[in-house]
Write an enzyme that holds these catalytic residues in place. Structure first.
Site, PDB file in Angstrom:
ATOM      1  N   HIS A  14       0.827  -1.211   0.000  1.00 12.31           N
ATOM      2  CA  HIS A  14       0.000   0.000   0.000  1.00 12.31           C
ATOM      3  C   HIS A  14       0.862   1.264   0.000  1.00 12.31           C
ATOM      4  O   HIS A  14       1.611   1.503   0.940  1.00 12.31           O
ATOM      5  CB  HIS A  14      -0.882  -0.040   1.256  1.00 12.31           C
ATOM      6  CG  HIS A  14      -1.857   1.079   1.355  1.00 12.31           C
ATOM      7  ND1 HIS A  14      -2.015   1.830   2.498  1.00 12.31           N
ATOM      8  CD2 HIS A  14      -2.749   1.571   0.453  1.00 12.31           C
ATOM      9  CE1 HIS A  14      -2.960   2.732   2.304  1.00 12.31           C
ATOM     10  NE2 HIS A  14      -3.427   2.591   1.078  1.00 12.31           N
ATOM     11  N   ARG A  15       0.766   2.039  -1.069  1.00 12.82           N
ATOM     12  CA  ARG A  15       1.617   3.225  -1.274  1.00 12.82           C
ATOM     13  C   ARG A  15       3.096   2.818  -1.241  1.00 12.82           C
ATOM     14  O   ARG A  15       3.943   3.555  -0.747  1.00 12.82           O
ATOM     15  CB  ARG A  15       1.348   4.318  -0.228  1.00 12.82           C
ATOM     16  CG  ARG A  15      -0.127   4.642  -0.049  1.00 12.82           C
ATOM     17  CD  ARG A  15      -0.363   5.735   0.996  1.00 12.82           C
ATOM     18  NE  ARG A  15      -1.755   5.784   1.408  1.00 12.82           N
ATOM     19  CZ  ARG A  15      -2.233   6.496   2.394  1.00 12.82           C
ATOM     20  NH1 ARG A  15      -1.436   7.284   3.091  1.00 12.82           N
ATOM     21  NH2 ARG A  15      -3.519   6.471   2.713  1.00 12.82           N
ATOM     22  N   HIS A  56      -0.692  10.991  -2.224  1.00 16.65           N
ATOM     23  CA  HIS A  56      -2.009  10.656  -1.681  1.00 16.65           C
ATOM     24  C   HIS A  56      -2.884  11.876  -1.392  1.00 16.65           C
ATOM     25  O   HIS A  56      -4.021  11.963  -1.848  1.00 16.65           O
ATOM     26  CB  HIS A  56      -1.846   9.839  -0.393  1.00 16.65           C
ATOM     27  CG  HIS A  56      -3.135   9.431   0.228  1.00 16.65           C
ATOM     28  ND1 HIS A  56      -3.841  10.237   1.107  1.00 16.65           N
ATOM     29  CD2 HIS A  56      -3.876   8.315   0.089  1.00 16.65           C
ATOM     30  CE1 HIS A  56      -4.950   9.621   1.476  1.00 16.65           C
ATOM     31  NE2 HIS A  56      -5.006   8.452   0.874  1.00 16.65           N
TER      32      HIS A  56
END
Ligand code: G3P
Ligand code: CA
Length: 273
Positions: A14-15, A56
């Site tokens: 994730h990311r 983000h």
């Protein structure tokens, strides 16, 4: 999605490996790939000069040494920001990547990328730009496009009838309010699996992404009956019981800030690696 994707569990960094390295930087992506994680998730936004960059938040404040809206910086200006030292001084100098840069790295590692389009409501032009960049990189088969906004996913499907779609959804069986604001758009809060299923089928979604803490066996079974893959979002530091329960339900994947911890659990439970 092609078959090779569905056979193994989608352990999606994730990311990047964002629990260990500054999120959405080439460092976090490279480290995840070097450790053998072949699924990465990233978030994309538009700069003032219409370039697709990987970050983000709407503001650069939390993850860089500057302040202001991503959309107020040109690519040259955003490249001057330090996207590493907020996380740890040793990573000072890490830059905000472009989507093109990330795709080159993904191709080198033969890895797959979930691209979450942020704020495709206020900046609808980002949708076509993302698809053009993915196509030019020859990475269509290796990409799934995700969003919390149906309008964004519908537009992606309209522009490309084949590319994989991952629908990020909100679910709360006790929800009274039907819609909340998420990524500047209205996002439905589902309280019924059947409503969720119908909306996913209508939009030709490939992967349904419910929140980890609201995912149930009933939901997974129902979505599987219709050949939809289920990958959860919202796993933070690994909670053994939570992940064991989810894996027993038969989920197909998860975004994880600590993909290494998730992999340990997958090995322990002998889940499709
Ligand atoms: O896996 C999806 C997840 O990334 C969605 O939430 O806020 O981390 O982009 P967010
Ligand atoms: Ca995301």
């Amino acid at each position: 999605m092609n078959e090779s994707t569905t056979k193994s569990f989608m352990n999606i960094a994730h990311r990047g490996a964002s629990g260990h390295y500054p999120e959405n930087t080439m460092l976090a992506f490279r480290k995840a790939l070097e450790k053998g994680f072949n699924w990465i998730e990233c978030d994309v936004r538009l700069t003032a000069d219409q370039q697709v960059v990987v970050i983000h938040d709407r503001l650069v404040d939390r993850t860089t040494n500057a302040t202001g809206e991503v959309s107020s910086f040109t690519l040259t200006e955003i490249k001057e920001l330090d996207a590493g030292s907020w996380f740890a001084e040793e990573w000072a100098g890490e830059q905000i990547p472009t989507l093109e840069e990330l795709l080159v790295l993904m191709e080198k590692h033969h890895a797959r990328l979930v691209i979450e389009i942020k704020d495709g409501i206020n900046f609808p032009e980002i949708i076509e730009k993302v698809l053009t960049i993915v196509d030019a990189a020859g990475m269509k088969e290796a990409v799934s496009i995700s969003s919390f906004n149906w309008e964004v996913l519908e537009q992606v499907r309209k522009l490309d009838p084949e590319i994989s779609l991952s629908a990020l959804v909100l679910f709360d069986p006790k929800a009274e309010e039907q819609y909340v604001l998420r990524d500047s758009g209205k996002t439905r809060v589902y309280n019924s699996v059947d409503d969720l299923l119908q909306d996913c089928l209508d939009r030709q979604v490939d992967i349904v992404c419910p929140p980890a803490d609201e995912t149930t066996s009933e939901m997974v079974d129902r979505l599987h009956q219709h050949d939809l893959l289920v990958r959860v979002w919202g796993l933070k530091r690994l909670n053994d019981k939570e992940i064991e329960d989810l894996l027993r339900m038969g989920i197909d994947g998860a975004t994880a800030d600590y993909p290494d911890q998730l992999e340990e659990k997958l090995r322990e439970m002998k889940i499709r690696l």
